[in-house]
Scaffold this motif. Structure first.
Motif, PDB file in Angstrom:
ATOM      1  N   ALA A  64      46.779  26.045   6.048  1.00 18.70           N
ATOM      2  CA  ALA A  64      46.198  24.704   5.939  1.00 18.70           C
ATOM      3  C   ALA A  64      46.385  23.911   7.230  1.00 18.70           C
ATOM      4  O   ALA A  64      45.479  23.198   7.680  1.00 18.70           O
ATOM      5  CB  ALA A  64      46.832  23.960   4.768  1.00 18.70           C
ATOM      6  N   LEU A  65      47.559  24.066   7.851  1.00 21.46           N
ATOM      7  CA  LEU A  65      47.852  23.346   9.089  1.00 21.46           C
ATOM      8  C   LEU A  65      46.937  23.814  10.215  1.00 21.46           C
ATOM      9  O   LEU A  65      46.344  23.009  10.937  1.00 21.46           O
ATOM     10  CB  LEU A  65      49.318  23.549   9.473  1.00 21.46           C
ATOM     11  N   GLY A  66      46.808  25.147  10.369  1.00 19.68           N
ATOM     12  CA  GLY A  66      45.950  25.695  11.412  1.00 19.68           C
ATOM     13  C   GLY A  66      44.499  25.294  11.224  1.00 19.68           C
ATOM     14  O   GLY A  66      43.823  24.867  12.167  1.00 19.68           O
ATOM     15  N   PHE A  67      44.004  25.418   9.996  1.00 18.76           N
ATOM     16  CA  PHE A  67      42.605  25.086   9.708  1.00 18.76           C
ATOM     17  C   PHE A  67      42.311  23.614   9.965  1.00 18.76           C
ATOM     18  O   PHE A  67      41.374  23.255  10.675  1.00 18.76           O
ATOM     19  CB  PHE A  67      42.277  25.428   8.253  1.00 18.76           C
ATOM     20  N   SER A  68      43.133  22.752   9.394  1.00 21.24           N
ATOM     21  CA  SER A  68      42.836  21.320   9.453  1.00 21.24           C
ATOM     22  C   SER A  68      42.963  20.752  10.858  1.00 21.24           C
ATOM     23  O   SER A  68      42.217  19.851  11.249  1.00 21.24           O
ATOM     24  CB  SER A  68      43.754  20.550   8.496  1.00 21.24           C
ATOM     25  N   ALA A  69      43.883  21.296  11.660  1.00 19.98           N
ATOM     26  CA  ALA A  69      44.046  20.795  13.023  1.00 19.98           C
ATOM     27  C   ALA A  69      42.872  21.196  13.908  1.00 19.98           C
ATOM     28  O   ALA A  69      42.378  20.400  14.707  1.00 19.98           O
ATOM     29  CB  ALA A  69      45.359  21.303  13.618  1.00 19.98           C
ATOM     30  N   VAL A  70      42.396  22.438  13.754  1.00 21.60           N
ATOM     31  CA  VAL A  70      41.347  22.945  14.644  1.00 21.60           C
ATOM     32  C   VAL A  70      39.985  22.356  14.313  1.00 21.60           C
ATOM     33  O   VAL A  70      39.167  22.126  15.200  1.00 21.60           O
ATOM     34  CB  VAL A  70      41.301  24.491  14.582  1.00 21.60           C
ATOM     35  N   VAL A  71      39.726  22.100  13.041  1.00 19.42           N
ATOM     36  CA  VAL A  71      38.384  21.662  12.654  1.00 19.42           C
ATOM     37  C   VAL A  71      38.045  20.304  13.272  1.00 19.42           C
ATOM     38  O   VAL A  71      36.872  19.967  13.429  1.00 19.42           O
ATOM     39  CB  VAL A  71      38.266  21.621  11.106  1.00 19.42           C
TER      40      VAL A  71
END
Length: 497
Positions: free
Chosen positions: A91-98
């Motif tokens: 969730a952290l990786g996805f939400s930061a990159v988007v």
């Protein structure tokens, strides 16, 4: 008053990061080209808007995403639940990159230049999902103490194999998409997660086990975007060269009209929603605790949205036109010497001022306990970026295939990984991922597109992208090469003494 002072500080900091670009561009305009661009006033306004956007964005991060993300990381590390940690990593990786500004800039350019064949939103979702999955994988590696170099070697061998079969229209874009995923948002969050886990787990070394998440986040999007390109371009005609006319960022007019502004702001809200959802779900449903200061967090998210909007408007007015204008003017000179010189100086100057690089260098110096000098690391990385962008510019000028440069570059990286001391491997890969800032990426991307647009016989989608990839590869080479040389010299001294 406090927020106004914080914004002023962030704005001055953003202007400081823009200063190397201004100095290099001014040097070439005044002393080499001896002329000023036609839309100079628009460019200056654009740069100021970019600085204001970055300042609002960073202030919003400090009020919302950074404190909440670090708090969640610490709480989940204490809970010790592997499934929860893996879910949080995704969730952290996805939400930061988007919501990454540099990725938004590259996706905008790709959609425009491909005539809509590459969908910018789909591209960003693919990259964000890839980073989410690989962040979860990196958390798994840290928890169980698995060696990073086998992950990286396997991953880059896969990258090279997929590159061989990918259509030329997607290769440069895929590597650039990997290079821009780790930036002002992702690096502090992901690095803090990895180092925090390695510090809290007995038997883990923060330098060996804590670093590496950023490197994995760079690698996997290269694979997924190339697979996307194979699907999009499979069996279809090659993009005609005249689409390159769309590349000029200077042709795009600033947002006008209340309806347009509202529509674009709604798009920014959509971009930030995954981060908000991640925070709320893990805070209230998993930990079942309330936010420490919900009003401040909400205000921070509003600043993030406004900052992203200002950043995108400033790109269209300032950084994109600067890159394309410099390419057009330098190409008109006899020979390509000044094109190479501009590429080298802009790469070195902007990297030396990169905040994420400074932060990682300080963290590495602290974790290494005297083995690593942060200033030496910065110079090595800046040299690597400068050389990489210069080689990338040469590829565009010569019209060579991206495949062979990339395959050759990562073959060297894989060989150095096998030879380098273990303590430097994870750090070297991470440093390759933090060299491209939200300011550098748009300028370098526009430079590549401008060169491909103005050199006869080049296809802007095939030849225009890829400079960011070179800026990511060569710092890995310089840092690992330095570590190998330093270790060899130490052994030689020991033998002599």
């Amino acid at each position: 008053m406090y927020y106004l002072k914080a914004f002023s500080h962030a704005f001055l900091h953003a202007l400081k990061n823009l200063l190397p670009i201004v100095v290099v561009v001014a040097f070439f305009q005044v002393l080499v080209l001896q002329q000023l661009p036609d839309n100079l006033a628009s460019m200056i306004v654009g740069l100021l808007i970019v600085a204001a956007g970055v300042a609002l964005f960073l202030q919003g991060l400090d009020l919302s995403i950074f404190p909440v993300g670090k708090s969640l990381s610490n709480q989940f590390a204490r809970k010790g639940s592997v499934p929860v940690l893996l879910a949080f990593g995704f969730a952290l990786g996805f939400s930061a990159v988007v919501a990454e500004p540099a990725l938004i800039a590259v996706a905008m350019q790709a959609q425009e230049i491909s005539g809509g064949r590459i969908d910018g939103f789909t591209l960003r979702m693919l990259v964000a999902v890839s980073v989410g999955l690989v962040t979860a994988l990196g958390v798994f590696r840290t928890i169980f103490g698995l060696p990073l170099h086998w992950f990286m070697i396997t991953g880059y061998v896969t990258v090279v194999i997929v590159t061989w079969f990918s259509p030329p229209e997607i290769v440069g874009l895929a590597y650039d998409s990997g290079g821009v995923t780790t930036n002002v948002v992702t690096v502090p969050l992901i690095a803090a997660l990895g180092i925090g886990l390695a510090t809290s787990i007995r038997g883990r070394n923060p330098l060996i086990d804590g670093f590496g998440l950023v490197a994995l986040a760079v690698m996997v999007p290269m694979i997924t975007v190339q697979l996307y390109g194979i699907v999009v371009y499979g069996g279809q005609e090659e993009l005609p060269d005249d689409v390159s006319l769309l590349a000029s960022g200077g042709e795009t007019s600033p947002a006008s009209g209340i309806a347009t502004i509202i529509s674009e702001l709604a798009g920014m809200v959509r971009d930030v929603l995954p981060i908000i959802a991640t925070v709320l779900i893990f805070q209230y449903l998993v930990l079942r605790k309330t936010l420490a200061n919900p009003r401040r967090v909400a205000f921070g998210f509003i600043l993030v949205i406004l900052g992203l909007y200002a950043f995108v408007v400033g790109l269209k007015l300032g950084l994109f036109p600067i890159g394309t204008s410099m390419a057009e003017q330098l190409i008109r000179l006899d020979g390509y010497l000044f094109v190479y010189l501009f590429a080298f100086t802009i790469g070195f100057a902007t990297t030396m001022a990169e905040p994420a690089l400074i932060a990682i260098g300080q963290q590495a110096e602290e974790a290494a306990a005297g083995q690593i000098n942060g200033n030496v690391i910065r110079i090595l990385v800046a040299c690597g970026v400068a050389v990489g962008i210069t080689i990338g510019v040469h590829r565009i000028i010569a019209g060579d295939s991206m495949h062979f440069y990339i395959i050759g570059g990562y073959t060297v990286v894989i060989l150095l990984t096998l030879l380098a001391p273990r303590y430097i491997v994870a750090l070297a890969y991470d440093l390759g991922g933090v060299t491209t800032s939200e300011v550098t990426v748009p300028l370098v991307t526009a430079l590549g597109i401008g060169l491909a647009t103005n050199i006869e016989g080049r296809n802007v989608l095939i030849d225009g992208f890829g400079l960011i990839a070179f800026a990511s590869i060569f710092p890995i080479v310089t840092v690992m090469g330095y570590a190998i040389l330093a270790e060899w010299m130490n052994r030689r001294r020991e033998v002599e003494s």
